[in-house]
Motif scaffolding. Structure first.
Motif, PDB file in Angstrom:
ATOM      1  N   VAL A  16     -22.576  -3.684   3.829  1.00  0.00           N
ATOM      2  CA  VAL A  16     -22.376  -5.125   4.064  1.00  0.00           C
ATOM      3  C   VAL A  16     -21.061  -5.611   3.463  1.00  0.00           C
ATOM      4  CG1 VAL A  16     -24.836  -5.610   4.255  1.00  0.00           C
ATOM      5  CG2 VAL A  16     -23.739  -5.768   2.012  1.00  0.00           C
ATOM      6  N   GLY A  17     -20.189  -4.654   3.147  1.00  0.00           N
ATOM      7  CA  GLY A  17     -18.837  -5.019   2.746  1.00  0.00           C
ATOM      8  C   GLY A  17     -18.598  -5.196   1.266  1.00  0.00           C
ATOM      9  N   ARG A  18     -19.556  -4.829   0.424  1.00  0.00           N
ATOM     10  CA  ARG A  18     -19.349  -4.925  -1.022  1.00  0.00           C
ATOM     11  C   ARG A  18     -18.566  -3.715  -1.528  1.00  0.00           C
ATOM     12  NH1 ARG A  18     -22.218  -8.883   0.389  1.00  0.00           N
ATOM     13  NH2 ARG A  18     -23.614 -10.006  -1.033  1.00  0.00           N
ATOM     14  N   SER A  19     -17.743  -3.956  -2.538  1.00  0.00           N
ATOM     15  CA  SER A  19     -17.141  -2.842  -3.261  1.00  0.00           C
ATOM     16  C   SER A  19     -18.085  -2.464  -4.396  1.00  0.00           C
ATOM     17  CB  SER A  19     -15.764  -3.221  -3.812  1.00  0.00           C
ATOM     18  OG  SER A  19     -15.851  -4.341  -4.682  1.00  0.00           O
ATOM     19  N   VAL A  20     -18.286  -1.165  -4.591  1.00  0.00           N
ATOM     20  CA  VAL A  20     -19.347  -0.685  -5.479  1.00  0.00           C
ATOM     21  C   VAL A  20     -18.801   0.344  -6.459  1.00  0.00           C
ATOM     22  CG1 VAL A  20     -21.603   0.453  -5.589  1.00  0.00           C
ATOM     23  CG2 VAL A  20     -21.053  -1.045  -3.651  1.00  0.00           C
ATOM     24  N   ALA A  21     -19.249   0.233  -7.708  1.00  0.00           N
ATOM     25  CA  ALA A  21     -19.004   1.249  -8.725  1.00  0.00           C
ATOM     26  C   ALA A  21     -20.344   1.739  -9.245  1.00  0.00           C
ATOM     27  CB  ALA A  21     -18.169   0.693  -9.874  1.00  0.00           C
ATOM     28  N   VAL A  22     -20.414   3.020  -9.560  1.00  0.00           N
ATOM     29  CA  VAL A  22     -21.626   3.612 -10.120  1.00  0.00           C
ATOM     30  C   VAL A  22     -21.280   4.176 -11.490  1.00  0.00           C
ATOM     31  CG1 VAL A  22     -23.386   5.389  -9.867  1.00  0.00           C
ATOM     32  CG2 VAL A  22     -22.578   4.144  -7.861  1.00  0.00           C
ATOM     33  N   LEU A  23     -21.967   3.686 -12.508  1.00  0.00           N
ATOM     34  CA  LEU A  23     -21.750   4.130 -13.884  1.00  0.00           C
ATOM     35  C   LEU A  23     -22.958   4.928 -14.349  1.00  0.00           C
ATOM     36  CD1 LEU A  23     -20.269   4.076 -16.629  1.00  0.00           C
ATOM     37  CD2 LEU A  23     -21.400   1.884 -17.081  1.00  0.00           C
ATOM     38  N   LYS A  24     -22.758   6.199 -14.636  1.00  0.00           N
ATOM     39  CA  LYS A  24     -23.797   7.035 -15.235  1.00  0.00           C
ATOM     40  C   LYS A  24     -23.584   6.991 -16.739  1.00  0.00           C
ATOM     41  CE  LYS A  24     -27.209  10.011 -15.292  1.00  0.00           C
ATOM     42  NZ  LYS A  24     -28.569   9.688 -14.812  1.00  0.00           N
ATOM     43  N   ALA A  25     -24.553   6.410 -17.435  1.00  0.00           N
ATOM     44  CA  ALA A  25     -24.369   6.193 -18.873  1.00  0.00           C
ATOM     45  C   ALA A  25     -24.219   7.505 -19.628  1.00  0.00           C
ATOM     46  CB  ALA A  25     -25.546   5.393 -19.420  1.00  0.00           C
ATOM     47  N   ALA A  26     -25.057   8.471 -19.334  1.00  0.00           N
ATOM     48  CA  ALA A  26     -24.951   9.786 -19.967  1.00  0.00           C
ATOM     49  C   ALA A  26     -25.589  10.803 -19.041  1.00  0.00           C
ATOM     50  CB  ALA A  26     -25.630   9.795 -21.330  1.00  0.00           C
ATOM     51  N   GLN A  27     -24.850  11.859 -18.752  1.00  0.00           N
ATOM     52  CA  GLN A  27     -25.336  12.920 -17.887  1.00  0.00           C
ATOM     53  C   GLN A  27     -25.765  14.108 -18.744  1.00  0.00           C
ATOM     54  OE1 GLN A  27     -25.374  13.184 -14.140  1.00  0.00           O
ATOM     55  NE2 GLN A  27     -26.826  14.633 -15.010  1.00  0.00           N
ATOM     56  N   THR A  28     -26.999  14.536 -18.575  1.00  0.00           N
ATOM     57  CA  THR A  28     -27.479  15.689 -19.333  1.00  0.00           C
ATOM     58  C   THR A  28     -27.901  16.807 -18.391  1.00  0.00           C
ATOM     59  OG1 THR A  28     -29.793  14.934 -19.413  1.00  0.00           O
ATOM     60  CG2 THR A  28     -28.322  14.159 -21.169  1.00  0.00           C
ATOM     61  N   GLY A  29     -27.910  18.037 -18.934  1.00  0.00           N
ATOM     62  CA  GLY A  29     -28.392  19.173 -18.165  1.00  0.00           C
ATOM     63  C   GLY A  29     -27.473  19.637 -17.071  1.00  0.00           C
ATOM     64  N   VAL A  30     -26.185  19.329 -17.178  1.00  0.00           N
ATOM     65  CA  VAL A  30     -25.226  19.693 -16.139  1.00  0.00           C
ATOM     66  C   VAL A  30     -23.974  20.271 -16.794  1.00  0.00           C
ATOM     67  CG1 VAL A  30     -23.768  18.808 -14.269  1.00  0.00           C
ATOM     68  CG2 VAL A  30     -26.077  17.932 -14.548  1.00  0.00           C
ATOM     69  N   ARG A  31     -23.486  21.377 -16.282  1.00  0.00           N
ATOM     70  CA  ARG A  31     -22.267  21.989 -16.813  1.00  0.00           C
ATOM     71  C   ARG A  31     -21.035  21.161 -16.423  1.00  0.00           C
ATOM     72  NH1 ARG A  31     -24.453  26.478 -14.172  1.00  0.00           N
ATOM     73  NH2 ARG A  31     -22.685  26.368 -12.725  1.00  0.00           N
ATOM     74  N   PRO A  32     -19.929  21.351 -17.134  1.00  0.00           N
ATOM     75  CA  PRO A  32     -18.718  20.567 -16.812  1.00  0.00           C
ATOM     76  C   PRO A  32     -18.250  20.726 -15.376  1.00  0.00           C
ATOM     77  CG  PRO A  32     -18.479  21.627 -18.948  1.00  0.00           C
ATOM     78  CD  PRO A  32     -19.745  22.170 -18.355  1.00  0.00           C
ATOM     79  N   ASP A  33     -18.500  21.892 -14.765  1.00  0.00           N
ATOM     80  CA  ASP A  33     -18.016  22.132 -13.406  1.00  0.00           C
ATOM     81  C   ASP A  33     -19.040  21.777 -12.334  1.00  0.00           C
ATOM     82  OD1 ASP A  33     -19.722  24.168 -14.207  1.00  0.00           O
ATOM     83  OD2 ASP A  33     -18.735  25.688 -12.980  1.00  0.00           O
ATOM     84  N   GLU A  34     -20.204  21.249 -12.733  1.00  0.00           N
ATOM     85  CA  GLU A  34     -21.248  20.901 -11.776  1.00  0.00           C
ATOM     86  C   GLU A  34     -21.180  19.433 -11.377  1.00  0.00           C
ATOM     87  OE1 GLU A  34     -25.162  23.541 -12.227  1.00  0.00           O
ATOM     88  OE2 GLU A  34     -24.729  22.392 -14.038  1.00  0.00           O
ATOM     89  N   CYS A  35     -21.761  19.154 -10.218  1.00  0.00           N
ATOM     90  CA  CYS A  35     -21.848  17.773  -9.739  1.00  0.00           C
ATOM     91  C   CYS A  35     -22.929  17.032 -10.514  1.00  0.00           C
ATOM     92  CB  CYS A  35     -22.165  17.790  -8.248  1.00  0.00           C
ATOM     93  SG  CYS A  35     -22.399  16.158  -7.513  1.00  0.00           S
TER      94      CYS A  35
END
Length: 238
Positions: free
Chosen positions: A29-48
């Motif tokens: 609907v035309g909004r600009s969006v940002a997604v903030l992940k406060a803390a990511q756990t269980g994921v290696r530096p090279d993983e999504c």
């Protein structure tokens, strides 16, 4: 609603896919969006991570991640085990506020449930939501046990005078059992807030173009979609 906090009633309830659906419908609907992940756990530096997965599904969103820890644990515990600085509620609030100056909507995705601890002093996503004075969207599971965890989350939000925007079922089964069908009517009652959508099981496995086309049909107009709560309840409630 420049900032919306998205929490689950626990882990593995479909929070990231629901976040992606909200992002996709807002973009649509035309909004600009940002997604903030406060803390990511269980994921290696090279993983999504979850923020990148949201962008893959939703499209042209700005992504930000404040910290990443390798162990699949609560952020505070994962930070301690990794010997890394924790993420504090004030940092979450400041990062979201900065993103809100440049975007119409900032989605702040937590880790697990509302009261999962981020630091050694017990700081939580609820504390960050208080600092931001932001509404909270709760993503809940469909089946047995969801009424208890949803009501506990809603009570905590009310005790803090935070605005519970509504509840989204994060993974609606293709063949819902009796408990899931009854919960369609009961979830809004125990939450004291409207049911604002139901994301189908397996939605995250769709091709991005198909996900974006379908997402508005999973979410209510309050979340920029076209999902009809009354019609859904009429079809699914026994």
């Amino acid at each position: 609603m420049p900032i919306l906090v998205i929490t689950g009633t626990g882990t593995e309830v479909g929070k990231t896919v629901a976040t992606a659906a909200v992002a996709a419908t807002a973009l649509g609907v035309g909004r600009s969006v940002a997604v903030l992940k406060a803390a990511q756990t269980g994921v290696r530096p090279d993983e999504c991570g979850d923020a990148e997965e949201t962008a893959r599904l939703a499209g042209a969103v700005t992504t930000a991640e404040l910290a990443r820890y390798p162990d699949p644990l609560a952020p505070g515990t994962a930070a301690r085990r990794a010997g890394l600085p924790p993420v504090r509620p004030q940092e979450i609030a400041e990062a979201a506020a900065k993103l809100a100056t440049e975007h119409d909507l900032v989605l702040v995705e937590g880790a697990g449930g509302l009261l999962v601890r981020f630091d050694e002093t017990g700081g939580t996503l609820a504390d960050a939501a208080e600092l931001m004075a932001a509404p909270v969207l709760v993503v809940a599971s469909a089946g047995l046990g969801t009424l208890n965890t949803t009501e506990l989350t809603a009570r905590e939000l009310r005790s803090r005078r935070l605005d519970l925007l509504g509840v989204v079922i994060g993974s609606w089964p293709t063949a819902p059992d009796l408990a899931s069908r009854c919960n369609v009517a009961d979830l809004p009652e125990v939450a004291g807030a409207p049911l604002l959508g139901a994301v189908p099981t397996g939605a995250g496995a769709l091709a991005p173009a198909d996900f974006r086309a379908a997402a508005p049909g999973w979410l209510a107009p309050r979340l920029f979609g076209s999902w009809d709560a009354e019609g859904f309840r009429g079809r699914e409630t026994p």
